[in-house]
Design an enzyme around this catalytic site. Structure first.
Site, PDB file in Angstrom:
ATOM      1  N   GLY A  98       0.214   1.289  -4.989  1.00  0.00           N
ATOM      2  CA  GLY A  98      -0.577   1.502  -3.783  1.00  0.00           C
ATOM      3  C   GLY A  98      -0.759   2.979  -3.493  1.00  0.00           C
ATOM      4  N   ARG A 127      10.397  -0.954 -25.129  1.00  0.00           N
ATOM      5  CA  ARG A 127       9.542  -1.190 -23.975  1.00  0.00           C
ATOM      6  C   ARG A 127       8.232  -0.406 -24.096  1.00  0.00           C
ATOM      7  NH1 ARG A 127      12.532  -4.722 -23.540  1.00  0.00           N
ATOM      8  NH2 ARG A 127      13.887  -5.314 -21.788  1.00  0.00           N
ATOM      9  N   LYS A 138      19.258   9.847 -13.149  1.00  0.00           N
ATOM     10  CA  LYS A 138      20.580  10.036 -13.748  1.00  0.00           C
ATOM     11  C   LYS A 138      20.638  11.308 -14.591  1.00  0.00           C
ATOM     12  CE  LYS A 138      22.451   5.333 -13.887  1.00  0.00           C
ATOM     13  NZ  LYS A 138      22.986   4.254 -14.755  1.00  0.00           N
ATOM     14  N   TRP A 193      23.000   1.554 -19.042  1.00  0.00           N
ATOM     15  CA  TRP A 193      23.350   0.166 -19.324  1.00  0.00           C
ATOM     16  C   TRP A 193      22.849  -0.246 -20.705  1.00  0.00           C
ATOM     17  CZ3 TRP A 193      22.409  -3.185 -14.324  1.00  0.00           C
ATOM     18  CH2 TRP A 193      23.242  -2.689 -13.300  1.00  0.00           C
ATOM     19  N   GLY A 218       0.787  -1.237   0.000  1.00  0.00           N
ATOM     20  CA  GLY A 218       0.000   0.000   0.000  1.00  0.00           C
ATOM     21  C   GLY A 218       0.809   1.270   0.000  1.00  0.00           C
ATOM     22  N   TYR A 250      12.182 -14.278 -10.277  1.00  0.00           N
ATOM     23  CA  TYR A 250      11.015 -13.418 -10.064  1.00  0.00           C
ATOM     24  C   TYR A 250       9.861 -13.838 -10.964  1.00  0.00           C
ATOM     25  CZ  TYR A 250       8.293  -9.046  -9.931  1.00  0.00           C
ATOM     26  OH  TYR A 250       7.293  -8.113  -9.791  1.00  0.00           O
TER      27      TYR A 250
END
Length: 308
Positions: free
Chosen positions: A13, A203, A182, A196, A8, A131
């Site tokens: 949340g 995306r 950054k 990186w 939350g 994950y």
């Protein structure tokens, strides 16, 4: 309906809380309230509070490096959190649970765009399989409880989420908040930021407020066959996202790349047609407006943001 929101105090949340700031319909629980890895703590959470629905957001999360370096930790902690929440919800006969997955649950080799029926069709990307498998099992457990006990437990799949109150940690944060920090600090220091990979990865991005609104819609609808992709579609090359953020912050300096560092899958475009059939006319925030609002918030809050 009284709704418990795990995680939350996190990114989504907080967005749900902002939307419903005057409502007593929600109970927001963060990591400082209960240790969700510990089943005794989770049982106490259910005994301490009254609710009849759960939006389950709590998770151990991180960026590419964190997921790669701590595969076993990410698998264990997320598996324990998810198993404890769903099992205790079932024992307490909570009729409705909506749990959040991630596009990393999809196979590394899949047919694009990613559709919900492909989730278990192959191994996830090697960079974050710990994950990813924990999140896949959250979907499996939800479906198993629904089939055996008749409880309305479903899952939703976002894509890359960004927004205010994100985690701006440079090592463990996700890509977009790391980029924002950054670029902003490069303008302050005059030292060029280093990113990186190559910047060629693609995306999709969805504002946290939009994910919050989507979940609030789904939690009120009965008998949805999950999982459901809920992210905004449309791919953006990471190098162009970085250029957009630099333009917002009026940073005109050099940008460097470390191609020896990991950058994850090349692309993972998703399909949200199923969600839009369930929730017609749902409106997403455009990437330019979203980035403008988050960068403005970050510059106003800096350095008092998560991740410092």
């Amino acid at each position: 309906m009284k709704i418990l929101v795990t995680g939350g105090t996190g990114l989504i949340g907080s967005a749900i809380k902002k939307i419903n700031k005057a409502s007593n319909e929600f109970l927001f629980v963060g990591s400082k309230d209960y240790d969700l890895v510990n089943p005794i703590h989770v049982n106490r959470m259910f005994e301490d509070n009254n609710f009849n629905a759960i939006i389950h957001l709590a998770a151990k999360v991180g960026g590419v490096k964190g997921n790669s370096d701590y595969l076993a930790d990410f698998f264990y902690e997320n598996t324990m959190i998810n198993t404890n929440i769903l099992n205790m919800a079932r024992k307490h006969n909570v009729p409705k649970v909506l749990s959040l997955l991630s596009t990393c649950v999809y196979p590394d080799e899949a047919v694009y765009p990613l559709t919900e029926d492909q989730i278990h069709n192959g191994a996830p990307h090697k960079s974050n399989f710990g994950y990813a498998y924990a999140k896949r099992m959250l979907d499996v457990q939800s479906r198993a409880i629904k089939e055996q006990y008749g409880l309305d437990y479903i899952t939703a799949v976002p894509n890359n989420i960004y927004g205010v109150n994100d985690n701006f940690d440079l090592i463990n944060g996700h890509a977009l908040p790391t980029i924002i920090r950054k670029i902003y600090e490069a303008k302050l220091s005059g030292k060029p930021p280093v990113f990186w990979g190559s910047g060629r990865t693609l995306r999709e991005f969805t504002l946290s407020a939009d994910i919050a609104k989507a979940l609030l819609k789904l939690i009120k609808i009965d008998n949805i066959e999950g999982p459901v992709n809920i992210g905004n579609t449309g791919e953006y090359k990471m190098i162009n996202i970085i250029k957009s953020i630099a333009q917002i912050f009026e940073y005109n300096g050099e940008i460097l790349w470390d191609e020896e560092k990991p950058e994850g899958q090349l692309r993972k475009p998703s399909c949200n047609k199923k969600f839009l059939n369930i929730v017609p006319n749902f409106k997403y925030t455009g990437i330019n407006d979203g980035l403008e609002s988050v960068c403005k918030w970050f510059s106003e809050q800096y350095p008092n943001v998560r991740g410092f």
